[in-house]
Design a protein around this motif. Sequence first.
Motif, PDB file in Angstrom:
ATOM      1  N   GLY A 215      42.443  35.090   6.594  1.00 56.41           N
ATOM      2  CA  GLY A 215      43.351  36.032   7.740  1.00 56.41           C
ATOM      3  C   GLY A 215      44.886  35.866   7.111  1.00 56.41           C
ATOM      4  N   ARG A 216      45.736  36.350   7.683  1.00 58.23           N
ATOM      5  CA  ARG A 216      47.028  36.328   7.103  1.00 58.23           C
ATOM      6  C   ARG A 216      47.349  34.858   6.667  1.00 58.23           C
TER       7      ARG A 216
ATOM      8  N   LEU B 285      31.893  28.816  12.933  1.00 57.16           N
ATOM      9  CA  LEU B 285      30.538  28.922  12.499  1.00 57.16           C
ATOM     10  C   LEU B 285      29.675  29.911  13.433  1.00 57.16           C
ATOM     11  N   ALA B 286      29.309  30.966  13.062  1.00 56.82           N
ATOM     12  CA  ALA B 286      28.438  31.710  13.848  1.00 56.82           C
ATOM     13  C   ALA B 286      26.849  31.442  13.554  1.00 56.82           C
ATOM     14  N   GLY B 287      26.147  31.027  14.931  1.00 58.46           N
ATOM     15  CA  GLY B 287      24.922  30.838  14.759  1.00 58.46           C
ATOM     16  C   GLY B 287      23.747  32.093  15.038  1.00 58.46           C
ATOM     17  N   PHE B 288      23.433  32.115  16.114  1.00 56.05           N
ATOM     18  CA  PHE B 288      22.596  33.432  16.524  1.00 56.05           C
ATOM     19  C   PHE B 288      23.159  34.587  16.160  1.00 56.05           C
ATOM     20  N   GLU B 289      24.462  34.649  16.418  1.00 50.30           N
ATOM     21  CA  GLU B 289      25.170  36.056  16.397  1.00 50.30           C
ATOM     22  C   GLU B 289      26.001  36.109  14.972  1.00 50.30           C
ATOM     23  N   SER B 290      25.207  35.476  14.001  1.00 50.06           N
ATOM     24  CA  SER B 290      25.809  35.757  12.660  1.00 50.06           C
ATOM     25  C   SER B 290      25.739  37.195  12.180  1.00 50.06           C
ATOM     26  N   PHE B 291      25.063  37.888  12.820  1.00 51.59           N
ATOM     27  CA  PHE B 291      25.091  39.558  12.626  1.00 51.59           C
ATOM     28  C   PHE B 291      26.688  40.181  12.845  1.00 51.59           C
TER      29      PHE B 291
ATOM     30  N   TYR C 251      33.838  39.167  13.018  1.00 54.27           N
ATOM     31  CA  TYR C 251      34.674  37.853  13.156  1.00 54.27           C
ATOM     32  C   TYR C 251      35.874  37.847  11.958  1.00 54.27           C
ATOM     33  N   GLU C 252      35.161  38.305  10.682  1.00 50.56           N
ATOM     34  CA  GLU C 252      35.968  38.310   9.754  1.00 50.56           C
ATOM     35  C   GLU C 252      37.257  39.184   9.780  1.00 50.56           C
TER      36      GLU C 252
ATOM     37  N   SER D 160      44.671  30.689   8.370  1.00 50.31           N
ATOM     38  CA  SER D 160      43.640  30.901   7.453  1.00 50.31           C
ATOM     39  C   SER D 160      42.246  30.807   8.297  1.00 50.31           C
ATOM     40  N   VAL D 161      41.467  31.800   8.287  1.00 50.46           N
ATOM     41  CA  VAL D 161      40.321  31.746   9.183  1.00 50.46           C
ATOM     42  C   VAL D 161      39.154  32.069   8.129  1.00 50.46           C
ATOM     43  N   LYS D 162      38.016  31.021   8.183  1.00 54.78           N
ATOM     44  CA  LYS D 162      37.045  31.233   7.399  1.00 54.78           C
ATOM     45  C   LYS D 162      35.519  31.039   8.198  1.00 54.78           C
ATOM     46  N   VAL D 163      34.957  32.177   8.069  1.00 58.11           N
ATOM     47  CA  VAL D 163      33.790  32.460   9.058  1.00 58.11           C
ATOM     48  C   VAL D 163      32.354  31.999   8.122  1.00 58.11           C
TER      49      VAL D 163
END
Length: 120
Positions: free
Chosen positions: A13-14, A36-42, A47-48, A62-65
């Motif tokens: 992120g910024r 942490l995206a599980g089932f919806e990782s599509f 999210y990024e 800082s956003v880490k997906v």
Amino acid sequence: DEASSAPPPIAEGRGGAGDVDSDEDNATRATNVVLLAGFESFNRELYEQSGRLLPPSLGPVSVKVFADSDIRGNASGEFATAVGEADVFLASLVFDYDDVSAVTAMLDSAEDVRTQKTRL
């Protein structure tokens, strides 16, 4: 090389991890958020993008997906490091028992001297 063919697990992120605003006497460290995206990782790309669109009024973030496949896959070391450095950790729809156990162990061992972490 398998590691180089895997998609990058991080969306910054910024700001960025460890970024400091040197204009102030009390420098502001970026808030590290791990999602942490599980089932919806599509939805990972969504999210990024959201992480990059956070309003400046939040300060440096800082956003880490990561996807649930990163827990024990090629990016597992990077994921474990990110969890250990996270100020905020969000997990959604992680169903695999082994994945949940691995993440729980990481959260239990994560130490943070800056803030108190609370599991909700």
